[in-house]
Design a protein around this motif. Structure first.
Motif, PDB file in Angstrom:
ATOM      1  N   PRO A 114       0.871  -1.231   0.030  1.00 39.05           N
ATOM      2  CA  PRO A 114       0.128   0.275  -0.008  1.00 39.05           C
ATOM      3  C   PRO A 114       1.018   1.344   0.032  1.00 39.05           C
ATOM      4  O   PRO A 114       1.977   1.196   0.607  1.00 39.05           O
ATOM      5  N   ILE A 115       0.477   2.256  -0.655  1.00 37.42           N
ATOM      6  CA  ILE A 115       1.081   3.542  -0.672  1.00 37.42           C
ATOM      7  C   ILE A 115       0.538   4.283   0.523  1.00 37.42           C
ATOM      8  O   ILE A 115      -0.617   4.569   0.755  1.00 37.42           O
ATOM      9  N   HIS A 116       1.400   4.480   1.385  1.00 36.85           N
ATOM     10  CA  HIS A 116       1.014   5.175   2.588  1.00 36.85           C
ATOM     11  C   HIS A 116       0.659   6.597   2.683  1.00 36.85           C
ATOM     12  O   HIS A 116      -0.166   7.284   3.515  1.00 36.85           O
ATOM     13  N   SER A 117       1.515   7.474   1.875  1.00 35.79           N
ATOM     14  CA  SER A 117       0.942   8.860   1.771  1.00 35.79           C
ATOM     15  C   SER A 117       0.349   9.180   0.427  1.00 35.79           C
ATOM     16  O   SER A 117       0.768   9.063  -0.429  1.00 35.79           O
ATOM     17  N   VAL A 118      -0.976   9.461   0.434  1.00 31.15           N
ATOM     18  CA  VAL A 118      -1.636   9.879  -0.787  1.00 31.15           C
ATOM     19  C   VAL A 118      -2.460  11.173  -0.394  1.00 31.15           C
ATOM     20  O   VAL A 118      -3.158  11.381   0.663  1.00 31.15           O
ATOM     21  N   SER A 119      -2.174  12.541  -1.354  1.00 30.50           N
ATOM     22  CA  SER A 119      -2.750  13.305  -0.994  1.00 30.50           C
ATOM     23  C   SER A 119      -4.255  13.526  -1.348  1.00 30.50           C
ATOM     24  O   SER A 119      -4.752  12.648  -2.188  1.00 30.50           O
ATOM     25  N   ASP A 120      -5.095  14.236  -0.819  1.00 33.00           N
ATOM     26  CA  ASP A 120      -6.563  14.448  -1.338  1.00 33.00           C
ATOM     27  C   ASP A 120      -6.681  14.874  -2.578  1.00 33.00           C
ATOM     28  O   ASP A 120      -5.714  15.834  -3.220  1.00 33.00           O
ATOM     29  N   LEU A 121      -7.730  14.313  -3.276  1.00 32.36           N
ATOM     30  CA  LEU A 121      -8.052  15.197  -4.555  1.00 32.36           C
ATOM     31  C   LEU A 121      -9.231  16.096  -4.524  1.00 32.36           C
ATOM     32  O   LEU A 121     -10.090  16.124  -3.897  1.00 32.36           O
ATOM     33  N   LEU A 122      -8.745  17.333  -4.927  1.00 32.53           N
ATOM     34  CA  LEU A 122      -9.487  18.455  -5.035  1.00 32.53           C
ATOM     35  C   LEU A 122     -10.794  18.346  -5.887  1.00 32.53           C
ATOM     36  O   LEU A 122     -10.330  17.954  -7.050  1.00 32.53           O
ATOM     37  N   CYS A 123     -11.924  18.413  -5.776  1.00 27.97           N
ATOM     38  CA  CYS A 123     -13.105  18.177  -6.595  1.00 27.97           C
ATOM     39  C   CYS A 123     -14.207  18.823  -6.361  1.00 27.97           C
ATOM     40  O   CYS A 123     -14.444  19.279  -5.330  1.00 27.97           O
ATOM     41  N   SER A 124     -15.084  19.190  -7.110  1.00 29.59           N
ATOM     42  CA  SER A 124     -16.376  19.731  -6.990  1.00 29.59           C
ATOM     43  C   SER A 124     -17.471  18.777  -6.425  1.00 29.59           C
ATOM     44  O   SER A 124     -17.233  17.644  -6.577  1.00 29.59           O
ATOM     45  N   ASP A 125     -18.315  19.267  -5.760  1.00 23.39           N
ATOM     46  CA  ASP A 125     -19.430  18.420  -5.193  1.00 23.39           C
ATOM     47  C   ASP A 125     -20.314  17.772  -6.509  1.00 23.39           C
ATOM     48  O   ASP A 125     -20.728  18.277  -7.496  1.00 23.39           O
ATOM     49  N   THR A 126     -20.637  16.766  -6.240  1.00 20.78           N
ATOM     50  CA  THR A 126     -21.475  15.795  -7.110  1.00 20.78           C
ATOM     51  C   THR A 126     -22.981  15.928  -6.705  1.00 20.78           C
ATOM     52  O   THR A 126     -23.942  16.189  -7.571  1.00 20.78           O
ATOM     53  N   LEU A 127     -23.093  16.009  -5.392  1.00 19.18           N
ATOM     54  CA  LEU A 127     -24.424  16.489  -4.718  1.00 19.18           C
ATOM     55  C   LEU A 127     -24.271  18.245  -4.627  1.00 19.18           C
ATOM     56  O   LEU A 127     -23.680  18.673  -3.719  1.00 19.18           O
ATOM     57  N   ASP A 128     -24.805  18.705  -5.577  1.00 23.43           N
ATOM     58  CA  ASP A 128     -24.579  20.346  -5.677  1.00 23.43           C
ATOM     59  C   ASP A 128     -25.824  20.967  -5.266  1.00 23.43           C
ATOM     60  O   ASP A 128     -26.927  20.444  -5.353  1.00 23.43           O
ATOM     61  N   ASP A 129     -25.801  22.174  -4.740  1.00 24.56           N
ATOM     62  CA  ASP A 129     -26.946  23.134  -4.473  1.00 24.56           C
ATOM     63  C   ASP A 129     -27.743  22.422  -3.574  1.00 24.56           C
ATOM     64  O   ASP A 129     -28.973  22.342  -3.811  1.00 24.56           O
ATOM     65  N   SER A 130     -27.345  21.894  -2.627  1.00 22.88           N
ATOM     66  CA  SER A 130     -28.133  20.965  -1.581  1.00 22.88           C
ATOM     67  C   SER A 130     -29.034  22.020  -0.477  1.00 22.88           C
ATOM     68  O   SER A 130     -28.342  22.924  -0.206  1.00 22.88           O
ATOM     69  N   LYS A 131     -30.141  21.569  -0.391  1.00 25.14           N
ATOM     70  CA  LYS A 131     -31.107  22.201   0.488  1.00 25.14           C
ATOM     71  C   LYS A 131     -31.852  21.347   1.484  1.00 25.14           C
ATOM     72  O   LYS A 131     -32.207  20.276   1.147  1.00 25.14           O
ATOM     73  N   LEU A 132     -32.234  21.729   2.732  1.00 24.40           N
ATOM     74  CA  LEU A 132     -33.042  21.085   3.664  1.00 24.40           C
ATOM     75  C   LEU A 132     -34.011  22.209   4.064  1.00 24.40           C
ATOM     76  O   LEU A 132     -33.905  23.125   4.606  1.00 24.40           O
ATOM     77  N   LEU A 133     -35.433  21.660   3.800  1.00 24.51           N
ATOM     78  CA  LEU A 133     -36.413  22.540   4.072  1.00 24.51           C
ATOM     79  C   LEU A 133     -37.757  21.878   5.120  1.00 24.51           C
ATOM     80  O   LEU A 133     -37.557  20.563   4.858  1.00 24.51           O
ATOM     81  N   PHE A 134     -38.546  22.662   5.576  1.00 30.44           N
ATOM     82  CA  PHE A 134     -39.099  22.050   6.604  1.00 30.44           C
ATOM     83  C   PHE A 134     -40.863  22.567   6.169  1.00 30.44           C
ATOM     84  O   PHE A 134     -41.095  23.325   5.953  1.00 30.44           O
ATOM     85  N   GLY A 135     -41.597  21.556   6.252  1.00 29.90           N
ATOM     86  CA  GLY A 135     -43.188  21.938   6.039  1.00 29.90           C
ATOM     87  C   GLY A 135     -43.737  22.432   7.024  1.00 29.90           C
ATOM     88  O   GLY A 135     -44.649  23.474   7.075  1.00 29.90           O
ATOM     89  N   ASN A 136     -43.334  22.249   8.427  1.00 28.76           N
ATOM     90  CA  ASN A 136     -43.925  22.654   9.607  1.00 28.76           C
ATOM     91  C   ASN A 136     -42.841  23.314  10.593  1.00 28.76           C
ATOM     92  O   ASN A 136     -42.639  22.872  11.489  1.00 28.76           O
ATOM     93  N   PRO A 137     -42.431  24.499  10.283  1.00 29.28           N
ATOM     94  CA  PRO A 137     -41.166  24.935  10.887  1.00 29.28           C
ATOM     95  C   PRO A 137     -41.357  25.587  12.289  1.00 29.28           C
ATOM     96  O   PRO A 137     -41.129  26.816  12.449  1.00 29.28           O
ATOM     97  N   VAL A 138     -41.609  24.553  13.198  1.00 26.97           N
ATOM     98  CA  VAL A 138     -41.561  24.867  14.592  1.00 26.97           C
ATOM     99  C   VAL A 138     -41.044  23.924  15.233  1.00 26.97           C
ATOM    100  O   VAL A 138     -40.969  22.719  15.192  1.00 26.97           O
ATOM    101  N   ALA A 139     -40.321  24.508  16.315  1.00 32.61           N
ATOM    102  CA  ALA A 139     -39.444  23.797  17.196  1.00 32.61           C
ATOM    103  C   ALA A 139     -40.029  22.626  17.907  1.00 32.61           C
ATOM    104  O   ALA A 139     -41.138  22.928  18.409  1.00 32.61           O
ATOM    105  N   ASN A 140     -39.762  21.519  18.192  1.00 32.69           N
ATOM    106  CA  ASN A 140     -40.239  20.085  18.991  1.00 32.69           C
ATOM    107  C   ASN A 140     -41.463  19.936  18.219  1.00 32.69           C
ATOM    108  O   ASN A 140     -42.374  19.316  19.226  1.00 32.69           O
TER     109      ASN A 140
END
Length: 389
Positions: A106-132
């Motif tokens: 195994p190659i012990h030192s491998v640098s990270d590959l810089l890349c763009s997101d495959t899952l792009d422009d992600s959003k999280l929304l709520f239908g009833n935005p009330v705590a608890n």
């Protein structure tokens, strides 16, 4: 397309003509314009990695330490998907000579590959935005340059969220766009993760919406949800396994009092306080009438025994708060009473003028005590984001 450089040090017992093989995981594929340099070839080799690709470099080994470097042209290789690029660590090297093949190392030192997101422009929304409260949860993203297969899954981490059906497949309605055949949903209470397993292929280059309806029983956090909360998601594929976590880029605030909040003292220095100014933006459609508690732990008030203290309060827009805000000296809280509900996305400015003598502590407002300056409404506590010091 990616460029690959391999540096290694080798030692041979004798002069020998050999080939050094760099074994790449099957996430890489060979381009139509493959070129790795004079005398070098690409071959499919599974001796180290099943389904992998090997880059073969001829080399003359000598009975001495040799520092070798090989460069693979950028037009030679490309990633099949960018979802997994940051986690690619399973690279191997082997040496092939007339004496046989040296075992895979195994190659012990491998640098990270810089890349763009495959899952792009992600959003999280709520239908009833009330705590608890129970709410639908809608996840949106653009699936770029990748196909998710039937049986693959989207995993969403929801810390502090609750569900009455702990550690089980959820029997609830899931609406998707594009329409998927019977996606399955599983909730893991221990890790606070929900898994949405696809019932059909999806992608590439398509906008995706997944709506876990309120029948799934998800309860939003009692402390609300801030736009700055780092909600994470990842992908599981049958072929490649689990991807690294990525952060959902846009998260809808839930029952949060404010955004871009700021607190200013006049004059802006340690000592006697003549006025305070509080500004924020409403991030919930449910900002109703009621008490907003402003905690000010750096205030010293001089109040005669058994005397009530208060601030004169006025607002922009006008007349949405009561004209006086009580000061609880023991709890160090100013009670600002909203007499009107405030529309979503409204910008609010509240001026507070003390009717009693008050000063800042000797330290004033510091980076340490600033985190204790909070706003609380209906059990939801949020921190002041900006302030003078």
């Amino acid at each position: 397309e990616v460029q690959v450089r391999m540096n290694l040090t080798v030692f041979a017992n004798e002069n020998v003509e050999s080939e050094i093989l760099l074994h790449l995981p099957p996430i890489f594929e060979i381009t139509d314009n493959a070129h790795v340099g004079t005398g070098s070839v690409i071959e499919r080799d599974t001796s180290c990695i099943e389904g992998g690709v090997a880059l073969k470099f001829p080399v003359s080994l000598q009975p001495t330490l040799q520092h070798l470097s090989f460069l693979v042209d950028q037009s030679t290789l490309r990633l099949r998907t960018k979802i997994y690029c940051a986690a690619m660590k399973n690279f191997y090297v082997s040496i092939r000579s007339v004496q046989g093949i040296l075992s895979c190392a195994p190659i012990h030192s491998v640098s990270d590959l810089l890349c763009s997101d495959t899952l792009d422009d992600s959003k999280l929304l709520f239908g009833n935005p009330v705590a608890n409260k129970t709410s639908s949860i809608e996840l949106g993203f653009f699936l770029r340059d990748f196909i998710l297969q039937q049986g693959d899954a989207i995993v969403l981490a929801l810390p502090f969220y609750g569900n009455t059906q702990d550690n089980s497949m959820l029997d609830c309605e899931v609406r998707t766009d594009p329409a998927l055949i019977a996606p399955m949903v599983k909730w893991d209470a221990l890790s606070s993760q929900v898994e949405i397993r696809l019932g059909a292929n999806l992608g590439p280059n398509v906008q995706v919406w997944m709506n876990l309806t309120s029948t799934c029983g998800f309860v939003l956090p009692a402390g609300g949800v801030m736009q700055s909360d780092e909600i994470q998601m990842k992908v599981f594929t049958v072929k490649w396994g689990m991807s690294p976590w990525i952060i959902v880029k846009q998260v809808q605030a839930v029952d949060s009092v404010l955004a871009e909040s700021a607190l200013y003292f006049f004059p802006p220095q340690v000592g006697k306080i003549r006025a305070l100014e509080l500004t924020f933006q409403i991030l919930t459609p449910y900002f109703t009438r009621g008490v907003l508690n402003l905690t000010l732990p750096m205030l010293n008030a001089s109040i005669p025994h058994m005397t009530e203290a208060a601030f004169v309060a006025f607002s922009e827009p006008p007349a949405i708060v009561q004209a006086n805000a009580k000061w609880d000296n023991e709890a160090q809280i100013a009670e600002i009473v909203f007499v009107e509900g405030v529309p979503y996305n409204s910008a609010i400015r509240i001026h507070l003028i003390p009717e009693f003598s008050c000063t800042t502590t000797e330290q004033g407002l510091t980076s340490v005590n600033r985190k204790f300056v909070t706003l609380q409404k209906q059990g939801v506590i949020t921190k002041i984001r900006h302030s003078d010091s």
